[in-house]
Design a protein around this motif. Sequence first.
Motif, PDB file in Angstrom:
ATOM      1  N   ARG A 298       2.747  31.397  43.097  1.00  0.00           N
ATOM      2  CA  ARG A 298       1.468  31.112  43.759  1.00  0.00           C
ATOM      3  C   ARG A 298       1.317  31.976  45.018  1.00  0.00           C
ATOM      4  NH1 ARG A 298      -1.310  25.437  44.651  1.00  0.00           N
ATOM      5  NH2 ARG A 298      -2.583  25.832  46.521  1.00  0.00           N
TER       6      ARG A 298
ATOM      7  N   PRO B  45       0.347  19.494  52.145  1.00  0.00           N
ATOM      8  CA  PRO B  45      -0.908  20.177  51.820  1.00  0.00           C
ATOM      9  C   PRO B  45      -2.146  19.322  52.060  1.00  0.00           C
ATOM     10  CG  PRO B  45       0.381  19.719  49.834  1.00  0.00           C
ATOM     11  CD  PRO B  45       1.271  19.458  50.990  1.00  0.00           C
ATOM     12  N   GLU B  46      -2.005  17.995  51.892  1.00  0.00           N
ATOM     13  CA  GLU B  46      -3.167  17.131  52.114  1.00  0.00           C
ATOM     14  C   GLU B  46      -3.637  17.185  53.565  1.00  0.00           C
ATOM     15  OE1 GLU B  46       0.426  14.935  53.265  1.00  0.00           O
ATOM     16  OE2 GLU B  46      -0.094  16.155  51.499  1.00  0.00           O
TER      17      GLU B  46
ATOM     18  N   VAL C 213      -5.702  20.306  54.009  1.00  0.00           N
ATOM     19  CA  VAL C 213      -7.051  20.125  53.471  1.00  0.00           C
ATOM     20  C   VAL C 213      -7.910  19.368  54.479  1.00  0.00           C
ATOM     21  CG1 VAL C 213      -8.404  18.981  51.679  1.00  0.00           C
ATOM     22  CG2 VAL C 213      -6.341  20.240  51.053  1.00  0.00           C
TER      23      VAL C 213
ATOM     24  N   ASP D 177      -9.057  25.586  52.630  1.00  0.00           N
ATOM     25  CA  ASP D 177      -9.333  25.492  51.196  1.00  0.00           C
ATOM     26  C   ASP D 177      -8.026  25.456  50.409  1.00  0.00           C
ATOM     27  OD1 ASP D 177      -9.897  26.946  48.412  1.00  0.00           O
ATOM     28  OD2 ASP D 177     -11.780  26.050  49.120  1.00  0.00           O
ATOM     29  N   GLU D 178      -7.990  24.669  49.345  1.00  0.00           N
ATOM     30  CA  GLU D 178      -6.768  24.501  48.543  1.00  0.00           C
ATOM     31  C   GLU D 178      -6.228  25.827  48.019  1.00  0.00           C
ATOM     32  OE1 GLU D 178      -7.278  21.670  45.468  1.00  0.00           O
ATOM     33  OE2 GLU D 178      -7.560  19.967  46.813  1.00  0.00           O
ATOM     34  N   THR D 179      -7.113  26.777  47.776  1.00  0.00           N
ATOM     35  CA  THR D 179      -6.659  28.063  47.222  1.00  0.00           C
ATOM     36  C   THR D 179      -5.858  28.876  48.232  1.00  0.00           C
ATOM     37  OG1 THR D 179      -8.728  29.149  47.876  1.00  0.00           O
ATOM     38  CG2 THR D 179      -8.634  28.165  45.672  1.00  0.00           C
ATOM     39  N   ARG D 180      -5.941  28.487  49.513  1.00  0.00           N
ATOM     40  CA  ARG D 180      -5.206  29.200  50.555  1.00  0.00           C
ATOM     41  C   ARG D 180      -4.159  28.311  51.219  1.00  0.00           C
ATOM     42  NH1 ARG D 180      -8.748  29.481  53.883  1.00  0.00           N
ATOM     43  NH2 ARG D 180     -10.655  29.072  52.727  1.00  0.00           N
ATOM     44  N   ILE D 181      -3.714  27.313  50.474  1.00  0.00           N
ATOM     45  CA  ILE D 181      -2.610  26.465  50.936  1.00  0.00           C
ATOM     46  C   ILE D 181      -1.378  26.804  50.114  1.00  0.00           C
ATOM     47  CG2 ILE D 181      -1.725  24.113  51.166  1.00  0.00           C
ATOM     48  CD1 ILE D 181      -4.609  23.187  51.555  1.00  0.00           C
TER      49      ILE D 181
END
Length: 508
Positions: free
Chosen positions: A118, A232-233, A236, A241-245
């Motif tokens: 990822r 990660p939560e 957020v 944005d989730e795509t950059r976590i």
Amino acid sequence: MADNVAAIWDKLKSHDDASLTELFADTDRVSKLSDRIEWGEGELTSGILFDWSKTHLDDGLIAGFEELADAADFAGKRAALFGGEKINSTEGRAAQHTAQRGVGTEAAVEEAMALHARMRMLVEAIHDGALGEVKHLIHIGIGGSALGPALAVDALTRDLALVDVHVVSNIDGVALEQAFAACDPKTTMLAVASKTFTTIETMTNAQSALKWLADGGISDPSGRVVALTASPEKAVEWGVDETRILPFSETVGGRYSLWSSIGFPVAMAVGWDEFEQFLAGAQAVDLHFEKANGRANLPLRAAFADQFYSRIKGCQTRAVFAYDERLGLFPDYLQQLEMESNGKSVTAQGKPVDGPTAPITWGGVGTDAQHAVFQLLHQGTRLVPVDFIASIAPGDDLDPAHHRILLTNCFAQGAALMAGKANKDGARNFEGNRPSATMLCDDLDAATLGALIAFHEHRTFANAVLMGINPFDQFGVELGKEMAKSIEAGGQEFDSSTEQLLTAAGLS
């Protein structure tokens, strides 16, 4: 078991010491106490020579420490470390940083590889321009989430960086302003590194960085943020944005986290292929540490010497000198690794320790340090074990005389500490018999840096096992932080000195 350990320590303390020059009467001494760890194949083979022959370890001491390691169940605790057991007993966690390098339980390694994949996708997308032109990255963290990236970026990007990385950890605004001055907000991204995503220094710096981006004309500052976290939560909720976590596991401690997504700024600076080499060098040391036993295990052998000087000889410090400008931050990195891990006063069972634990780690860069602190090392009243680190291959393209003089100074210092020089004039007399160890790298590349860091991680763990302590918690960093929060909240009274300082600074 405890009685057995105590008896072994007593026997070690009664060992008759010979001087270093006397020990070198053994013509096989260098071969007995010098070994390499290597990686790669064929012409691409590289490695590090670990020479511990200028320490006071001899066959008798090593045999005694091997007996101590058996009594302390070193093999069992090592197996627990690699087997994903809850070796961090006080926090009820495993310590699975080696899984980030591909060594550990199958499940932990699979998870680490998935998270690396990822991270690789995001790194390569940024390099390919998917998020616009990115010339600068401001990496915001503290402690392990900053020291590791700062060391690796400084060591590996002296010639070229794909992205200009600035690591900011201090809450002092001067540090953040210095990074702002070197960057253009229009071509800058932020990496916010926090295991919990609540660390006050990190989050305060991050908020100021977002404002800097907004003031610089960026309409969506949060869209320039990459979050590196085990929560990660929380990222957020903060607006990433989730795509950059880029998550990492709870079982990866902060000062052991460079191999996880905390290494994102390193991969941004040097590219994914180099980051993989960094992991590969560390993996070579992992495999050695996992499989080698007794004196053949080089991090364990180093811990034998560490324990001899700290516990038996009463040395309160250990010095590390890198004879390579690229490793200027290495002593700083080791300070946290060793002193936060092993600066404890209770055993893993919560009982008071029965001897000294971690010495104070300090050091610098040669040859600068020779003209500053080496006076004390050679002629001072305190015995200080010294580690030297050097590279056979130079890091510059100048006249080879530069590197030749650098290396000859490094090797001469170790020889002089050992041999000394007698003189009837006391001011010019050198006792000698002062120990040192040398780590001589074939080259200082990404794999070598990974190997050096992993070696010291395992050396730290081996020391902890011999002392019977838990190296994976760090409650000692919390009390001062809690009191600082109390000051911010107000309403708590402190001692009269602290109250005076608060008043004088306008904080009360």
